[in-house]
Scaffold this motif. Structure first.
Motif, PDB file in Angstrom:
ATOM      1  N   VAL A  79     -45.623 -38.289  34.466  1.00  0.00           N
ATOM      2  CA  VAL A  79     -46.790 -39.161  34.344  1.00  0.00           C
ATOM      3  C   VAL A  79     -46.864 -39.671  32.910  1.00  0.00           C
ATOM      4  CG1 VAL A  79     -49.297 -39.278  34.544  1.00  0.00           C
ATOM      5  CG2 VAL A  79     -47.979 -37.848  36.109  1.00  0.00           C
ATOM      6  N   ASP A  80     -47.105 -40.968  32.768  1.00  0.00           N
ATOM      7  CA  ASP A  80     -47.210 -41.569  31.433  1.00  0.00           C
ATOM      8  C   ASP A  80     -48.652 -41.440  30.957  1.00  0.00           C
ATOM      9  OD1 ASP A  80     -46.924 -42.934  29.097  1.00  0.00           O
ATOM     10  OD2 ASP A  80     -46.548 -44.883  30.020  1.00  0.00           O
ATOM     11  N   ASP A  81     -48.974 -40.274  30.418  1.00  0.00           N
ATOM     12  CA  ASP A  81     -50.330 -40.030  29.936  1.00  0.00           C
ATOM     13  C   ASP A  81     -50.348 -39.716  28.442  1.00  0.00           C
ATOM     14  OD1 ASP A  81     -49.114 -37.593  30.017  1.00  0.00           O
ATOM     15  OD2 ASP A  81     -50.675 -36.583  31.173  1.00  0.00           O
ATOM     16  N   LEU A  82     -49.312 -40.142  27.742  1.00  0.00           N
ATOM     17  CA  LEU A  82     -49.220 -39.851  26.319  1.00  0.00           C
ATOM     18  C   LEU A  82     -50.162 -40.744  25.521  1.00  0.00           C
ATOM     19  CD1 LEU A  82     -45.344 -39.532  26.017  1.00  0.00           C
ATOM     20  CD2 LEU A  82     -47.008 -37.689  26.157  1.00  0.00           C
ATOM     21  N   ALA A  83     -50.690 -40.159  24.455  1.00  0.00           N
ATOM     22  CA  ALA A  83     -51.564 -40.935  23.566  1.00  0.00           C
ATOM     23  C   ALA A  83     -50.773 -42.071  22.932  1.00  0.00           C
ATOM     24  CB  ALA A  83     -52.132 -40.009  22.496  1.00  0.00           C
ATOM     25  N   ARG A  84     -51.459 -43.159  22.692  1.00  0.00           N
ATOM     26  CA  ARG A  84     -50.808 -44.336  22.115  1.00  0.00           C
ATOM     27  C   ARG A  84     -51.531 -44.764  20.851  1.00  0.00           C
ATOM     28  NH1 ARG A  84     -46.922 -46.254  25.523  1.00  0.00           N
ATOM     29  NH2 ARG A  84     -47.066 -45.478  27.626  1.00  0.00           N
ATOM     30  N   ASP A 125     -39.265 -41.424  24.996  1.00  0.00           N
ATOM     31  CA  ASP A 125     -40.622 -41.527  24.448  1.00  0.00           C
ATOM     32  C   ASP A 125     -40.666 -41.116  22.980  1.00  0.00           C
ATOM     33  OD1 ASP A 125     -41.536 -42.399  26.881  1.00  0.00           O
ATOM     34  OD2 ASP A 125     -42.345 -40.446  27.491  1.00  0.00           O
TER      35      ASP A 125
END
Length: 152
Positions: A79-84, A125
């Motif tokens: 899941v792409d839930d990384l902080a940006r 990432d």
């Protein structure tokens, strides 16, 4: 979708370039002198290397996309839930933390292509493209039933 379109446009431009360079090589060879034939052969090597490189990259992308589709069907895609950051780039600390989790997962199951796929995403990432590519190659090899050494 945008990445696919960009890839196909780039591949098409390269194909046209290879044809143009190849035709120049043939024209040089047709001149018939030792110098022009030598240059013509040297020029023909460039499109051959380029076609090989494009073919290998296309194979890699196709195989990686197949793995992604299979993993998605299983519900195992990360899941792409990384902080940006404000600019939209993945925060380096968040990527490093996710990478550590994926690395540990892969060390626990070194023969599972799914773990290697997720590790490749984590490398990507974390902006480590060469290692991401190696990890994806290993995932492809494990999925195909080959030994990982065959992929390197």
């Amino acid at each position: 979708m945008r990445a696919k379109l960009t890839y196909f446009i780039t591949a098409a431009v390269l194909a046209v370039y290879f044809v143009l360079v190849g035709s120049r090589g043939v024209m040089l060879i047709q001149q018939g002198t030792l110098l022009t034939v030598s240059f013509g052969l040297a020029v023909l090597i460039l499109p051959v290397i380029g076609v090989w490189f494009l073919w290998k990259n296309t194979q890699f992308v196709t195989r990686a996309n197949r793995l992604a589709a299979e993993l998605d069907a299983e519900g195992g895609l990360p899941v792409d839930d990384l902080a940006r950051t404000a600019s939209g780039r993945i925060d380096r600390d968040a990527a490093d933390a996710a990478f550590e989790r994926r690395r540990a997962e892969t060390e626990d199951s070194p023969d599972d292509w799914r773990c290697w796929f997720r590790l490749a995403v984590a490398y990507h990432d974390a902006r480590d493209t060469p290692r991401a590519r190696k990890a994806m190659q290993r995932a492809i090899a494990l999925h195909g039933g080959r030994t990982p050494a065959a992929a390197e």
